[in-house]
Design a protein around this motif. Structure first.
Motif, short mmCIF file in Angstrom:
data_model
loop_
_atom_site.label_atom_id
_atom_site.label_comp_id
_atom_site.label_asym_id
_atom_site.label_seq_id
_atom_site.Cartn_x
_atom_site.Cartn_y
_atom_site.Cartn_z
N ASN A 1 0.84 -1.26 -0.09
CA ASN A 1 -0.10 0.05 -0.09
C ASN A 1 0.97 1.21 0.11
N GLN A 2 1.95 1.17 0.83
CA GLN A 2 2.74 2.28 0.83
C GLN A 2 3.51 2.64 -0.39
N GLN A 3 3.95 1.64 -1.14
CA GLN A 3 4.69 1.62 -2.30
C GLN A 3 3.46 2.09 -3.34
N ARG A 4 2.62 1.80 -3.15
CA ARG A 4 1.45 2.04 -4.14
C ARG A 4 1.11 3.73 -4.07
N ASP A 5 1.19 4.19 -2.92
CA ASP A 5 1.02 5.56 -2.51
C ASP A 5 2.15 6.58 -3.06
N ILE A 6 3.41 5.82 -2.59
CA ILE A 6 4.71 6.70 -3.16
C ILE A 6 4.70 6.91 -4.70
N LYS A 7 4.36 5.75 -5.38
CA LYS A 7 4.37 5.80 -6.81
C LYS A 7 3.56 6.70 -7.17
N LYS A 8 2.25 6.76 -6.65
CA LYS A 8 1.02 7.64 -6.92
C LYS A 8 1.61 9.13 -6.83
N GLN A 9 2.20 9.29 -5.62
CA GLN A 9 2.72 10.75 -5.27
C GLN A 9 3.77 11.10 -6.51
N GLU A 10 4.77 10.23 -6.72
CA GLU A 10 5.97 10.47 -7.65
C GLU A 10 5.44 10.72 -8.99
N GLU A 11 4.35 9.95 -9.44
CA GLU A 11 3.84 10.37 -10.53
C GLU A 11 3.09 11.77 -10.69
N SER A 12 2.51 12.06 -9.55
CA SER A 12 1.89 13.40 -9.54
C SER A 12 3.11 14.42 -9.60
N ILE A 13 4.07 14.44 -8.98
CA ILE A 13 5.30 15.32 -8.85
C ILE A 13 5.85 15.46 -10.52
N ALA A 14 5.83 14.46 -11.09
CA ALA A 14 6.59 14.57 -12.33
C ALA A 14 5.59 15.14 -13.10
N LEU A 15 4.38 14.95 -13.10
CA LEU A 15 3.37 15.59 -14.01
C LEU A 15 3.50 17.15 -13.59
N LEU A 16 3.09 17.49 -12.34
CA LEU A 16 3.35 18.99 -11.97
C LEU A 16 4.57 19.75 -12.46
N LYS A 17 5.72 19.01 -12.62
CA LYS A 17 7.11 19.49 -13.07
C LYS A 17 6.99 19.66 -14.62
N SER A 18 6.10 18.67 -15.22
CA SER A 18 6.17 18.71 -16.72
C SER A 18 5.43 19.63 -17.42
N PHE A 19 4.38 20.55 -16.51
CA PHE A 19 3.79 21.64 -16.90
C PHE A 19 4.88 22.74 -16.85
N SER B 1 2.76 25.13 -10.59
CA SER B 1 2.78 23.73 -10.53
C SER B 1 4.22 23.14 -10.10
N LEU B 2 5.04 23.85 -10.37
CA LEU B 2 6.56 23.81 -9.77
C LEU B 2 6.42 24.01 -8.17
N LYS B 3 5.90 25.02 -7.88
CA LYS B 3 5.80 25.17 -6.51
C LYS B 3 5.04 23.90 -5.82
N ARG B 4 4.02 23.58 -6.43
CA ARG B 4 3.31 22.53 -5.69
C ARG B 4 3.87 21.16 -5.79
N ALA B 5 4.97 20.92 -6.76
CA ALA B 5 5.57 19.85 -7.00
C ALA B 5 6.54 19.72 -5.98
#
Length: 637
Positions: free
Chosen positions: A264-282, A287-291
């Motif tokens: 469960n933790q690994q799934r949550d971490i992966k989800k957060q990392e994907e969200s961070i990567a998406l915010l940075k891509s904008f 979005s960078l501040k939120r990342a």
């Protein structure tokens, strides 16, 4: 609390053996200390005894509490007899008894005030003698000596004449009689036969009211005696309430929970990392501040370590290259005499193909001798057609100790492919780089596993195993149980490991001086029938044959046993057949998948439909086979 340890740590060089070990023991508590060989159990004992300083942490023992320890080299007086050495525990009582006798003699000629003073002193001394167990200590000594396997005529044997195992039993007897407040025992059931181990269990349960911490690989013993298990795994200790079986069950549940939390933790971490990567891509300020904010939050997460379960062995069915006939071994009226000593007589044994049979009996009764009679072809021994014997005798001799485990198997079986060797060794817990260890670097238990692997891969179909679980840790014993149970040949083994017998034997022969008594079941069945039929009196009857049991319920019991054995054989045969059919069907399904992936099939609708229908039919067949396998495997026979 009698004992507590707090944050005990120990390292040897760069290797940390113990990490912040903490646990408590209460008065009268019996606890087991378990873990694989090399986990640090004996090192912890040395720290408790003050023989090994810890790197950090502290040990607390109740004020005035006395510690007893079963050491490898017991301090025994070699000039004493067994009886004298055990009685030395009560030297204070012997002296007090002598003083009382001396005072009695003096009182015979005294009178007046002198007599009154002597009588007052006599009353105090006899009261002290009685309260200290003075009237029963000699019977306690005899009881402990007999319980540990010393016959009455052996009680006066000099210690100097005893074997190492017998000396260990004397040392254990002294410890039990001294009744320390905290008793540390390292493998107390070594050198004891099944009868003596049973006596020791009863002694701990009924008579010993001190606190006991036990290192043991005897799972049946732990199940009977302890109410708490402390496991040292990868340097860390964890306590479990209950006996050994309760510990195994709870540990399995804990591992399942830990695996879920980690996933469960690994799934949550992966989800957060994907969200961070998406915010940075904008690539926008917000979005960078939120990342960055999310990265800070993620950095604060206390990450769970991946649960490390014990390595799972390969499920490898070891099949003899040559199949024997159904009648594997028949022994008729075997006897063995050494000089004036008769070990056994009237021994009849019948073993059929595929049976797993345990040979039990008191130490010195002749179990290994009977094995040698089978191997050497005694006149009373008849082997069936195509029977090829393989013998495991614990000598563990290797021609070249510098060979690796892989080379040892490869050189003995040159036709085996590398992957086959790796799979076979994995079944015996040699995984990864373990296969490249030299034989010289292996522990006794690891060498035993190599010897068993070679034996089971050889061109034999009837295994004779003499104490195969000796030197194995708890997990290795479980591996061996799986190997024996899946082995498709026949096995006869000598063992004092009742847990192992319980999990592998479908028949037991108890060797006695007058016969071999058969029990058509495992160790629990054996103990149940012992209680019902009072087999000890049967073994001592006029001519000692089991068939001399009165023809009443015992005859019916025998017939029921035969019927039960037939059902067990039929069920095992069906399970083996189903497992083979399941394996073949799975291979066929995999083949269909390869066919369906071919370009010429994938582009041809008619051909694809035909092959898919064939696959569907195979999958339905597999489903029915698995259902039948599960139903038979779980049925109570």
């Amino acid at each position: 609390m009698i004992f507590s340890s707090k944050d005990i740590s120990l390292s040897f060089g760069a290797t940390q053996i113990l990490k912040n070990i903490s646990f408590n023991l209460a008065s009268k508590q019996k606890a087991g200390l378990v873990g694989v060989n090399g986990a640090g159990k004996t090192s912890l004992f040395k720290i408790i005894l003050g023989e090994q300083p810890a790197d950090s942490g502290e040990i607390s023992i109740a004020k005035g509490a006395k510690i007893g320890h079963l050491a490898q080299n017991m301090d025994l007086n070699l000039q004493h007899t067994i009886s004298e050495e055990l009685l030395s525990v009560f030297a204070h009582l012997e002296q007090l008894e002598e003083d009382i006798r001396t005072l009695e003699q003096a009182m015979a000629s005294q009178e007046g005030v002198t007599l009154e003073k002597s009588m007052s002193k006599y009353a105090k001394m006899t009261h002290e003698f009685e309260n200290a167990g003075g009237y029963e200590y000699k019977s306690r000594v005899r009881g402990v000596a007999s319980g540990l396997g010393f016959l009455p005529n052996e009680h006066e044997l000099p210690i100097a004449q005893l074997s190492g195992g017998q000396k260990t039993r004397v040392g254990l007897g002294k410890l039990l009689l001294s009744k320390p407040d905290l008793l540390l025992l390292d493998e107390p059931t070594n050198h004891l036969d099944i009868g003596a181990i049973g006596w020791l269990e009863d002694y701990f349960l009924r008579e010993y009211d001190g606190c006991v911490l036990i290192i043991s690989h005897d799972r049946y013993f732990l199940d009977k005696v302890v109410k708490k298990v402390i496991e040292i795994e990868r340097g860390v200790a964890k306590s479990y309430n209950g006996n050994y079986s309760a510990f195994v069950e709870q540990k399995t549940k804990d591992l399942e929970i830990a695996e879920k939390h980690y996933a469960n933790q690994q799934r949550d971490i992966k989800k957060q990392e994907e969200s961070i990567a998406l915010l940075k891509s904008f690539n926008r300020e917000k979005s960078l501040k939120r990342a960055r904010s999310k990265e800070k939050q993620l950095a604060k997460v206390e990450r769970l370590d991946a649960p490390q379960a014990a390595p799972s062995p390969m499920r490898l069915a070891l099949s003899p290259k040559t199949s024997s006939g159904n009648d594997v071994l028949r022994i008729k009226n075997a006897e063995k005499i050494f000089g004036n000593r008769k070990l056994f007589r009237n021994v009849d044994v019948a073993i059929n193909k595929g049976e797993k049979v345990a040979l039990i009996g008191e130490n010195g009764i002749g179990k290994t001798t009977l094995f040698k009679m089978i191997i050497e072809g005694d006149n009373a021994v008849m082997l069936g057609s195509n029977v090829k014997i393989g013998y495991y005798d614990q000598t563990l001799k290797f021609d070249d100790l510098e060979k690796t485990v892989f080379m040892e198997v490869s050189d003995n079986f040159p036709r085996m492919k590398n992957v086959e060797i790796r799979n076979a060794l994995a079944a015996f817990l040699f995984i990864g780089d373990d296969v490249f260890k030299p034989i010289s670097a292996l522990s006794g238990g690891e060498r035993g596993r190599v010897a068993l692997a070679k034996l089971m891969l050889s061109d034999v179909n009837f295994l004779l195993l003499d104490e195969p679980t000796n030197h194995l840790d708890l997990f290795s014993k479980e591996i061996l149980e799986g190997v024996v149970n899946t082995y498709e040949g026949t096995v006869l083994y000598i063992s004092h490991d009742r847990y192992f017998i319980n999990n592998t034997a479908d028949k037991i022969y108890e060797l006695t001086p007058n016969c071999a008594i058969s029990y058509l079941g495992n160790y629990d069945y054996y103990t149940e029938k012992q209680m019902e039929n009072n087999t000890s009196s049967i073994a001592g009857s006029t001519n000692g044959h089991p068939q001399d049991i009165p023809e009443t319920s015992n005859k019916q019991s025998y017939l029921e046993q035969k019927e039960q054995q037939a059902k067990i054989r039929q069920t095992k045969a069906r399970i083996q057949k189903l497992e083979k059919m399941i394996e073949e069907t799975e291979i066929s399904i995999a083949a269909q998948d390869e066919i369906l992936s071919r370009e010429d099939i994938a582009t041809n609708a008619e051909a694809a439909a035909k092959e898919y229908a064939a696959k569907t039919e195979l999958e339905e067949r597999l489903h029915h086979l698995l259902e039948e396998w599960e139903e038979i495997s779980l049925c109570d026979i």
